[in-house]
Design an enzyme around this catalytic site. Structure first.
Site, PDB file in Angstrom:
ATOM      1  N   ARG A 164       0.892  -0.985  -0.038  1.00  0.00           N
ATOM      2  CA  ARG A 164      -0.088  -0.049   0.133  1.00  0.00           C
ATOM      3  C   ARG A 164       0.737   1.192   0.112  1.00  0.00           C
ATOM      4  NH1 ARG A 164      -2.358  -3.821  -1.133  1.00  0.00           N
ATOM      5  NH2 ARG A 164      -3.873  -4.759  -0.544  1.00  0.00           N
ATOM      6  N   SER A 246     -11.864  -1.305   2.631  1.00  0.00           N
ATOM      7  CA  SER A 246     -10.622  -1.355   3.975  1.00  0.00           C
ATOM      8  C   SER A 246     -10.066  -0.286   4.556  1.00  0.00           C
ATOM      9  CB  SER A 246      -9.784  -2.305   3.489  1.00  0.00           C
ATOM     10  OG  SER A 246     -10.275  -3.520   2.984  1.00  0.00           O
ATOM     11  N   GLU A 342      -5.553   3.052   6.366  1.00  0.00           N
ATOM     12  CA  GLU A 342      -5.153   3.060   4.818  1.00  0.00           C
ATOM     13  C   GLU A 342      -5.712   4.117   4.176  1.00  0.00           C
ATOM     14  OE1 GLU A 342      -6.593  -0.125   1.473  1.00  0.00           O
ATOM     15  OE2 GLU A 342      -5.656  -0.800   3.194  1.00  0.00           O
TER      16      GLU A 342
END
Length: 346
Positions: A164, A246, A342
């Site tokens: 990520r 998420s 995130e």
């Protein structure tokens, strides 16, 4: 270039947070961006790049200029002995790209079906799901430097992909530093899809689908359908319940810590990562803390997937971040593991 003033951003972020942009330009071509850079009225304004709004938490009105990336285009840019090279505009919806490639007979993206957002945002986050990340299929991208107006190309190595992560998430701190946060707009992305395709089936949900269906050798379209069904069952539709998918990254821990956790929690869900490390399922950790389905005022933890925070209506960034902090504290208290947020906090 069309410049809009005082633009509501609630329709452009999937959490549905009420906020406004001081000014907004829809970027549909390189010419639009060049016009922005040449416009004296906009020279002093800070710039915020916005794609599909599926990975952001807006903490208030956005000052300065929002560059809403809407560059279109899907094409076969070329091929090699081993790959089809597919090019997509930065404004293309990611899922539509996945669907289109399969319709053309070019598999390889099926595990990443239904990931929200646009193509231009995909390298920034190095998106991934069910054992496949963007970096596994990435070929190159074209972007424009927001300070010089130069269009440049980056290959795989130059993007600095990590879990990520990429150069687009880091600011530059010197001439040798390639950090591009706040400096570039991604216009086009090219992906290399393998001609000798093989399925990626190493995730538990896909293993369950194989067992349920008795299909141990699914083709790419079947995997696409499975992933769509799995994600639809677990993840709420942002058009109905505000969310950013998420909310936490899956934490990566050393093998020693993983083994210690496994002794205490034999059902711990994890996946192999780099040598000496293990990736834990953040959703499982949150669920074990009894937080799935819990509500805190206007926001809560989604009842079907503990990794997803939802806005039931009128929730603010303050509400969402307070809930996130509560989750982080409880997971750390129970497991000694730190969860990282995130989405980008703007």
């Amino acid at each position: 270039m069309i410049l809009e003033q005082n633009v509501p951003l609630q329709p452009y972020n999937t959490f549905g947070i009420a906020a406004r942009a001081e000014a907004l330009v829809r970027v549909r071509s390189e010419d639009d961006l060049r016009a922005v850079l040449q416009d004296a009225r906009l020279a002093h304004l800070p710039r915020t790049v916005l794609g599909g709004g599926s990975n952001v938490v807006l903490t208030g009105d956005v000052k300065g200029l929002v560059l809403k990336v809407e560059v279109p285009g899907l094409r076969l840019a070329g091929e090699t002995d081993r790959h089809w090279i597919i090019e997509a505009g930065g404004g293309v919806v990611w899922h539509e790209l996945v669907r289109w490639t399969l319709e053309q007979g070019w598999p390889g993206l099926e595990n990443m079906a239904l990931i929200p957002g646009t193509v231009g945002a995909s390298p920034v986050q190095n998106i991934g799901a069910y054992g496949v990340e963007l970096q596994d299929r990435f070929h190159a991208l074209d972007a424009m430097d927001l300070f010089t107006g130069e269009v440049f190309t980056l290959n795989h190595a130059q993007c600095g992909f990590g879990y990520r992560d990429s150069v687009f998430k880091h600011a530059s701190h010197g001439p040798e530093d390639l950090g591009l946060a706040g400096r570039a707009v991604i216009l086009r992305v090219r992906l290399a899809l393998p001609k000798k395709w093989k399925p990626e089936l190493g995730y538990l949900d896909l293993e369950r689908k194989m067992a349920e269906t008795g299909n141990a050798n699914p083709d790419a379209r079947t995997i696409f359908d499975w992933v769509c069904a799995i994600r639809s069952a677990k993840l709420p539709d942002p058009a109905i319940i505000g969310n950013a998918g998420s909310f936490f990254q899956n934490p990566i821990v050393p093998d020693e810590q993983y083994q210690t956790l496994l002794l205490k929690h034999p059902d711990l869900i994890s996946y192999a990562d780099a040598a000496g490390k293990r990736k834990l399922a953040a959703g499982w950790l949150i669920d074990q803390c009894g937080l799935k389905g819990q509500r805190m005022g206007n926001v809560g933890v989604y009842q079907n997937q503990a990794l997803v925070l939802v806005n039931y209506g009128n929730g603010t960034a303050k509400d969402i971040l307070a809930l996130a902090k509560c989750i982080q504290d409880k997971v750390h208290e129970k497991f000694g593991v730190s969860l990282q947020i995130e989405p980008n906090i703007l």
